[in-house]
Design an enzyme around this catalytic site. Structure first.
Site, PDB file in Angstrom:
ATOM      1  N   ARG A   1     -11.535 -79.908  -0.038  1.00  0.00           N
ATOM      2  CA  ARG A   1     -11.722 -79.030   1.114  1.00  0.00           C
ATOM      3  C   ARG A   1     -12.476 -77.771   0.704  1.00  0.00           C
ATOM      4  O   ARG A   1     -13.325 -77.272   1.453  1.00  0.00           O
ATOM      5  CB  ARG A   1     -10.380 -78.658   1.734  1.00  0.00           C
TER       6      ARG A   1
ATOM      7  N   CYS B   1      -6.113 -69.222   1.670  1.00  0.00           N
ATOM      8  CA  CYS B   1      -6.005 -70.680   1.744  1.00  0.00           C
ATOM      9  C   CYS B   1      -6.593 -71.098   3.079  1.00  0.00           C
ATOM     10  O   CYS B   1      -7.602 -70.549   3.502  1.00  0.00           O
ATOM     11  CB  CYS B   1      -4.552 -71.126   1.583  1.00  0.00           C
TER      12      CYS B   1
END
Length: 293
Positions: free
Chosen positions: A189, A248
């Site tokens: 990701r 994050c």
């Protein structure tokens, strides 16, 4: 599966928690924070099926987040006063030792750990190994939801024990390079591959990657402080921990890296609560998709 002795204000073993089981409700609160990002109702079902005796259930979306505006990320910080009131409703007093755990390696428990420190409550720890670690240590679980009801307390918030950074801080940092941004998402990701949650792929320019699951050993326990310190030293390079901004996808797993840094003796790092999901909602926010460094 060894759970090393560590600072009790950040991490606690199943054995130590078991020894506290006779404490009065005013002295100890165990919080089950189990959650599933893909199925937000699953965590409570897991709790009902099996949890540590006496534990209450704390829901990420309802208890540990604020209202979403479409521009503040998937799990925005709650309003501070509203969260303080929720802490009172959960039965947490100023002298209550809180122990948080989950069923996913600790990120949701770490979110509660961080939020309580955000409002000045330092008596909070994460259960090393989570629910599975408790079971592996030979301790029983119970089912149902009776433990989720506690009496309201009169909690008084104190000065924050943590630091935060906002979108403007992180945006300005691209030019100033005053801080090192560490992204806790999975490496694919981070690189801009296999994105299944957020609408834009990639990462904040100049950020580096430290996948939160790398903080755990093969058995789901936090690595020894010395090992964590050595691994974070590789990530930090010339930066010190006080120059770090953790982020994050939505401000949850970044708390796991903050907890790991505290365990390693690398305190004073900041959290960007909005993280990637807020970043990509801002017009013109730059995005990088280069290979992780």
């Amino acid at each position: 599966m060894t759970s090393f002795a560590r600072k009790p204000d950040h991490l606690i073993s199943a054995q130590v928690l078991s020894g506290l089981s006779g404490s009065s409700p005013n002295d100890l609160l165990v919080a089950d924070c189990s959650f599933d990002l893909q199925n937000p109702g699953q965590g409570y079902l897991v709790y009902q099926q099996a949890h540590i005796p006496g534990a209450i259930y704390v829901h990420l979306d309802r208890d540990l987040c604020g209202a979403k505006t479409g521009g503040n990320g998937r799990h925005p910080l709650p309003d501070r006063d509203a969260f303080i009131e929720r802490v009172r409703e959960l039965g947490i007093g100023n002298d209550t030792q809180v122990v948080a755990y989950d069923n996913a390696g600790g990120p949701y428990a770490a979110r509660l750990w961080w939020l309580l420190r955000w409002i000045g409550h330092g008596k909070v720890a994460v259960l090393d190994g989570g629910l599975e670690g408790w079971r592996q240590a030979g301790y029983e679980t119970t089912n149902g939801s009776a433990g989720s009801r506690r009496q309201r307390t009169e909690f008084s918030a104190g000065a924050s024990l943590v630091r935060t950074a906002n979108f403007d801080d992180v945006r300005e940092n691209i030019a100033s390079r005053r801080a090192l941004v560490i992204d806790a998402r999975a490496p694919d990701r981070f690189r801009g591959e296999n994105e299944t949650i957020d609408p834009v792929v990639g990462h904040i320019p100049d950020a580096v990657n430290r996948f939160f699951r790398d903080n755990l050993d093969a058995f789901g326990f936090f690595k020894h402080p010395d090992q964590l310190r050595a691994e974070f030293a590789t990530v930090l390079g010339v930066w010190n921990s006080g120059q770090v901004i953790n982020q994050c996808g939505s401000g949850v797993t970044g708390c796991h890296n903050l907890l790991a840094m505290e365990i390693a003796g690398l305190g004073d790092a900041a959290l960007y609560p909005g993280s990637w999901s807020e970043w990509v909602a801002q017009p013109g926010a730059p995005v990088a998709t280069t290979t992780a460094r």
